[in-house]
Scaffold this motif. Structure first.
Motif, PDB file in Angstrom:
ATOM      1  N   UNK A  90       0.729  -1.307  -0.098  1.00  0.00           N
ATOM      2  CA  UNK A  90      -0.024   0.021   0.092  1.00  0.00           C
ATOM      3  C   UNK A  90       1.079   1.098   0.255  1.00  0.00           C
ATOM      4  N   UNK A  91       1.735   1.293   0.791  1.00  0.00           N
ATOM      5  CA  UNK A  91       2.746   2.528   0.673  1.00  0.00           C
ATOM      6  C   UNK A  91       3.226   2.779  -0.594  1.00  0.00           C
ATOM      7  N   UNK A  92       3.768   1.597  -1.059  1.00  0.00           N
ATOM      8  CA  UNK A  92       4.567   1.740  -2.559  1.00  0.00           C
ATOM      9  C   UNK A  92       3.543   2.410  -3.689  1.00  0.00           C
ATOM     10  N   UNK A  93       2.291   1.826  -3.759  1.00  0.00           N
ATOM     11  CA  UNK A  93       1.340   2.322  -4.675  1.00  0.00           C
ATOM     12  C   UNK A  93       0.750   3.576  -4.229  1.00  0.00           C
ATOM     13  N   UNK A  94       0.620   3.960  -2.949  1.00  0.00           N
ATOM     14  CA  UNK A  94       0.097   5.308  -2.529  1.00  0.00           C
ATOM     15  C   UNK A  94       1.258   6.407  -2.779  1.00  0.00           C
ATOM     16  N   UNK A  95       2.438   6.031  -2.972  1.00  0.00           N
ATOM     17  CA  UNK A  95       3.424   7.119  -3.035  1.00  0.00           C
ATOM     18  C   UNK A  95       3.268   7.277  -4.715  1.00  0.00           C
ATOM     19  N   UNK A  96       3.088   6.489  -5.631  1.00  0.00           N
ATOM     20  CA  UNK A  96       2.732   6.919  -6.794  1.00  0.00           C
ATOM     21  C   UNK A  96       1.459   7.937  -6.964  1.00  0.00           C
ATOM     22  N   UNK A  97       0.393   7.868  -6.094  1.00  0.00           N
ATOM     23  CA  UNK A  97      -0.703   8.567  -6.120  1.00  0.00           C
ATOM     24  C   UNK A  97      -0.652   9.929  -5.306  1.00  0.00           C
TER      25      UNK A  97
END
Length: 141
Positions: free
Chosen positions: A45-52
């Protein structure tokens, strides 16, 4: 990219590879379980939310009418980011597990490896640019 940004960007994949290496520990090891739970609860989740990130920051939190806490928006945005990190991580774990169950190839190692590779790929993706908020055309203001 500053060294601090690089560390923040590399932390979720590092947690995944650490959890994968913890598989070498004996079954029932507390350290093995802690590494897996910590990664699966927050890493993907942290990696995906960093993109957004920029898109999430476009709309700040709306504070209450009474201003008792001057940092309400900042605290609210941090809480929102934390909860989204956990929920997106859990959703990705469930999605990966469901795919492996549906294909009759489920194992915890496969799910962990898949999520670690997804997290590593997401860590190297560039951030999305935030677009300005859209307004409805032809509406009276």
């Amino acid at each position: 990219m500053t060294p601090q940004e690089l560390v923040v960007r590399a932390l979720p994949p590092f947690g995944g590879w650490l959890a994968l290496s913890a598989l070498a520990l004996p079954d029932g090891s507390v350290l093995r379980g802690a590494a897996m739970v910590a990664f699966l609860a927050a890493g993907p989740g942290a990696a995906v939310l960093r993109i957004c990130g920029p898109a999430l920051a476009m709309v700040p939190a709306a504070g209450p009418v009474e201003r008792r806490d001057p940092a309400f928006e900042r605290h609210s945005d941090q809480l929102e980011r934390l909860m989204l990190t956990v929920f997106v991580s859990v959703a990705l774990v469930l999605l990966a597990g469901t795919v492996f169950i549906a294909t009759h190839t489920f194992s915890a190692q496969r799910v962990l490896l898949t999520l670690t590779l997804l997290t590593t790929a997401a860590a190297f993706c560039p951030r999305l640019r935030a677009s300005p908020p859209r307004t409805a055309k032809g509406t009276a203001t």
